[in-house]
Write a protein that holds these residues in place. Structure first.
Motif, PDB file in Angstrom:
ATOM      1  N   ARG A  81      72.390 -57.209  40.058  1.00 43.76           N
ATOM      2  CA  ARG A  81      73.464 -57.574  40.975  1.00 43.76           C
ATOM      3  C   ARG A  81      73.133 -57.149  42.402  1.00 43.76           C
ATOM      4  NH1 ARG A  81      77.053 -61.169  42.583  1.00 43.76           N
ATOM      5  NH2 ARG A  81      78.880 -60.223  43.597  1.00 43.76           N
ATOM      6  N   LEU A  82      72.548 -55.943  42.548  1.00 41.46           N
ATOM      7  CA  LEU A  82      72.155 -55.481  43.870  1.00 41.46           C
ATOM      8  C   LEU A  82      71.035 -56.329  44.452  1.00 41.46           C
ATOM      9  CD1 LEU A  82      72.272 -51.577  43.509  1.00 41.46           C
ATOM     10  CD2 LEU A  82      73.879 -53.059  44.719  1.00 41.46           C
ATOM     11  N   GLU A  84      70.542 -59.419  43.763  1.00 45.99           N
ATOM     12  CA  GLU A  84      71.137 -60.709  44.137  1.00 45.99           C
ATOM     13  C   GLU A  84      71.878 -60.614  45.472  1.00 45.99           C
ATOM     14  OE1 GLU A  84      74.401 -63.929  42.356  1.00 45.99           O
ATOM     15  OE2 GLU A  84      73.772 -62.172  41.186  1.00 45.99           O
ATOM     16  N   LEU A  85      72.600 -59.514  45.675  1.00 51.04           N
ATOM     17  CA  LEU A  85      73.323 -59.352  46.937  1.00 51.04           C
ATOM     18  C   LEU A  85      72.386 -59.078  48.109  1.00 51.04           C
ATOM     19  CD1 LEU A  85      76.345 -57.178  45.726  1.00 51.04           C
ATOM     20  CD2 LEU A  85      76.358 -59.621  46.275  1.00 51.04           C
ATOM     21  N   LYS A  89      70.967 -65.111  53.103  1.00 50.48           N
ATOM     22  CA  LYS A  89      71.757 -66.319  52.897  1.00 50.48           C
ATOM     23  C   LYS A  89      70.871 -67.544  53.078  1.00 50.48           C
ATOM     24  CE  LYS A  89      76.050 -68.574  54.290  1.00 50.48           C
ATOM     25  NZ  LYS A  89      77.211 -68.535  55.223  1.00 50.48           N
TER      26      LYS A  89
END
Length: 246
Positions: A81-82, A84-85, A89
């Motif tokens: 998750r980290l 991915e964040l 962008k």
């Protein structure tokens, strides 16, 4: 009785010129010893001059703002998750990069052959003198050509001559007066009469503060009678009033 205006109109009294009260610092007779004024500190000023006390819960053993990273944090592994964040962008699918300033001409464009219509449009516009331009007309096939003999010998119909006639000026029309007109010699040598001198003097009026009343109506104006024309002009216009249906 003295009014409020009279009280306000009096000038302010100059106490320096006519002293009528004793000063706190300057006396009528100066003291023999020129000593400075002794100041006394009041309890309130002593209280205000004290510095602000610290809070009772204040502690001086606070840690530094620079934190030290622990060994466990240095050996930690980021989760999916980290990761991915942490990704930047992505750009939109409709985004287009900036076009190059200089366009590239293809080989097909360089070897293109213009059509006859493009060659005709590419010709510069011909300029003719104003006198000769009146005898020229536009021809779709040959461009600009001379006016034909039939057109030169044509005779206008009475209707065309009637329409070509300029509009007549009204018989009661008066042209504008010239801005400057000569003054006759008789007007330059004329001598003004006593009556003209009396009328040429400006009307003397007193100021508002000297007794002049601008709203005062004279007795002759009160007894004046309006003429029929003035009464006609003062009559309001008739208005159409629509009655409500019951």
């Amino acid at each position: 009785m003295e009014t409020r205006i009279d009280v306000l109109a009096k000038p302010k009294k100059n106490f320096l010129k006519f002293p009528d009260r004793h000063s706190v610092y300057w006396l009528d007779n100066m003291p023999s010893q020129r000593a400075a004024t002794t100041s006394v500190l009041t309890p309130r000023l002593s209280e205000l001059s004290q510095f602000k006390a610290l809070n009772t819960k204040y502690s001086e053993d606070r840690r530094s703002p620079i934190w030290t990273v622990s060994a466990a944090a240095l050996k930690s592994t980021a989760t999916k998750r980290l990761e991915e964040l942490a990704q930047p962008k992505a750009l939109s699918q409709e985004w287009e990069p900036q076009r190059f300033v200089y366009s590239v001409v293809s080989e097909a464009v360089k070897s293109a052959v213009p059509s006859p219509h493009i060659l005709q449009l590419a010709r510069p516009k011909r300029r003719y003198p104003p006198v000769a331009r009146e005898s020229l007309i536009w021809s779709p096939e040959q461009g600009i050509s001379i006016v034909t003999e039939a057109a030169c010998s044509a005779v206008a119909t009475p209707r065309l001559q009637d329409l070509a006639t300029a509009k007549k000026v009204h018989p009661l029309f008066l042209p504008e007066k010239p801005t400057a007109w000569p003054v006759p010699e008789s007007a330059m040598k004329v001598v003004a009469s006593d009556r003209v001198h009396v009328l040429a003097k400006p009307k003397v009026r007193k100021g508002i503060f000297e007794g002049y009343d601008p709203y005062l109506v004279t007795e002759t104006a009160k007894q004046a009678q309006a003429s029929p024309r003035v009464l006609e002009l003062s009559t309001p216009l008739p208005r159409k009033v629509r009655h409500k249906k019951i």
